[in-house]
Scaffold this motif. Structure first.
Motif, PDB file in Angstrom:
ATOM      1  N   ALA A   1      -4.854   0.209   8.406  1.00 58.58           N
ATOM      2  CA  ALA A   1      -5.594   1.345   7.759  1.00 58.58           C
ATOM      3  C   ALA A   1      -6.799   0.601   6.711  1.00 58.58           C
ATOM      4  O   ALA A   1      -7.832   0.969   6.735  1.00 58.58           O
ATOM      5  N   VAL A   2      -6.424  -0.267   6.077  1.00 59.67           N
ATOM      6  CA  VAL A   2      -7.180  -0.999   5.120  1.00 59.67           C
ATOM      7  C   VAL A   2      -8.223  -2.060   6.121  1.00 59.67           C
ATOM      8  O   VAL A   2      -9.201  -2.013   5.519  1.00 59.67           O
ATOM      9  N   ALA A   3      -7.800  -2.687   6.867  1.00 49.70           N
ATOM     10  CA  ALA A   3      -8.441  -3.542   7.813  1.00 49.70           C
ATOM     11  C   ALA A   3      -9.553  -2.421   8.389  1.00 49.70           C
ATOM     12  O   ALA A   3     -10.672  -3.084   8.384  1.00 49.70           O
ATOM     13  N   LEU A   4      -9.225  -1.407   8.854  1.00 44.71           N
ATOM     14  CA  LEU A   4     -10.349  -0.472   9.347  1.00 44.71           C
ATOM     15  C   LEU A   4     -11.345  -0.057   8.598  1.00 44.71           C
ATOM     16  O   LEU A   4     -12.363   0.272   8.623  1.00 44.71           O
ATOM     17  N   GLU A   5     -10.699   0.231   7.258  1.00 44.11           N
ATOM     18  CA  GLU A   5     -11.554   0.650   6.055  1.00 44.11           C
ATOM     19  C   GLU A   5     -12.903  -0.263   5.505  1.00 44.11           C
ATOM     20  O   GLU A   5     -13.717   0.067   5.403  1.00 44.11           O
ATOM     21  N   ARG A   6     -12.216  -1.532   5.717  1.00 48.32           N
ATOM     22  CA  ARG A   6     -13.214  -2.711   5.512  1.00 48.32           C
ATOM     23  C   ARG A   6     -14.314  -2.559   6.551  1.00 48.32           C
ATOM     24  O   ARG A   6     -15.536  -2.973   6.027  1.00 48.32           O
ATOM     25  N   LEU A   7     -13.872  -2.350   7.641  1.00 47.41           N
ATOM     26  CA  LEU A   7     -15.125  -2.396   8.697  1.00 47.41           C
ATOM     27  C   LEU A   7     -16.011  -1.299   8.635  1.00 47.41           C
ATOM     28  O   LEU A   7     -17.139  -1.504   8.888  1.00 47.41           O
ATOM     29  N   LEU A   8     -15.364   0.159   8.312  1.00 45.55           N
ATOM     30  CA  LEU A   8     -16.386   1.036   8.313  1.00 45.55           C
ATOM     31  C   LEU A   8     -15.693   2.166   7.461  1.00 45.55           C
ATOM     32  O   LEU A   8     -14.937   3.064   7.278  1.00 45.55           O
ATOM     33  N   PRO A   9     -16.325   1.685   6.038  1.00 45.42           N
ATOM     34  CA  PRO A   9     -15.784   2.616   4.796  1.00 45.42           C
ATOM     35  C   PRO A   9     -15.935   4.189   5.227  1.00 45.42           C
ATOM     36  O   PRO A   9     -17.068   4.621   5.569  1.00 45.42           O
ATOM     37  N   GLY A  10     -14.867   4.819   4.834  1.00 42.83           N
ATOM     38  CA  GLY A  10     -14.915   6.309   4.952  1.00 42.83           C
ATOM     39  C   GLY A  10     -14.746   6.694   6.523  1.00 42.83           C
ATOM     40  O   GLY A  10     -15.020   7.699   6.761  1.00 42.83           O
ATOM     41  N   TRP A  11     -14.607   6.077   7.253  1.00 44.29           N
ATOM     42  CA  TRP A  11     -14.460   6.270   8.824  1.00 44.29           C
ATOM     43  C   TRP A  11     -13.448   7.545   8.992  1.00 44.29           C
ATOM     44  O   TRP A  11     -13.684   8.294   9.909  1.00 44.29           O
ATOM     45  N   ARG A  12     -12.312   7.669   8.379  1.00 40.89           N
ATOM     46  CA  ARG A  12     -11.460   8.917   8.537  1.00 40.89           C
ATOM     47  C   ARG A  12     -11.850  10.122   7.955  1.00 40.89           C
ATOM     48  O   ARG A  12     -11.618  11.127   8.394  1.00 40.89           O
TER      49      ARG A  12
END
Length: 139
Positions: free
Chosen positions: A126-137
């Motif tokens: 989840a942290v790795a994905l947040e780095r790529l696209l902040p606020g994606w969820r």
């Protein structure tokens, strides 16, 4: 008595292995769902994928892949393809691999990238994905 004890230990080991497999399957299912959700969000928000490359073990060269997606780790050793699949981006590379490129098989995704590695090498998916696209969820 010895045979009975051995049978009990064998059964206990089998049950423990089944429980571990069930936990791992549940983890992979949650991580897969998260990756699919991320890919949809990335496409919807215009996050451009890039060509994914494989690194040779020990930093020995790189090879092209037919994959496009996003690197999940800063060292570029794991990625998610535009297909929503998880890929390990390290492999033993031959000279032919470096010239022709390689085809990768998707792997079951973990919820923690690099778990069990050196301190500081692991990162929550989840942290790795947040780095790529902040606020994606949240969207």
């Amino acid at each position: 008595m010895s045979d009975d004890w051995a049978e009990q230990r064998t059964e206990a080991a089998r049950v423990q292995a089944e429980r571990l497999r069930a936990r791992q399957d549940a983890e992979h299912a949650r991580a897969s769902a998260m990756l699919r959700e991320f890919v949809a969000a990335a496409a919807g928000r215009g996050l451009e994928p890039e060509d994914l490359q494989v690194k040779g073990y020990g930093g020995r060269g790189t090879a092209r892949t037919p994959l496009r997606g996003w690197y999940l780790r800063q060292d570029r050793t794991a990625g998610v393809g535009v297909d929503g699949e998880f890929y390990v981006l390290t492999a033993p590379l031959t000279l032919v691999d470096r010239v022709r490129g390689v085809r990768l098989t998707p792997q079951p995704p973990p919820l923690v990238l690099g778990a069990g590695g050196k301190d500081g090498d692991s990162v929550d998916l989840a942290v790795a994905l947040e780095r790529l696209l902040p606020g994606w969820r949240g969207r």
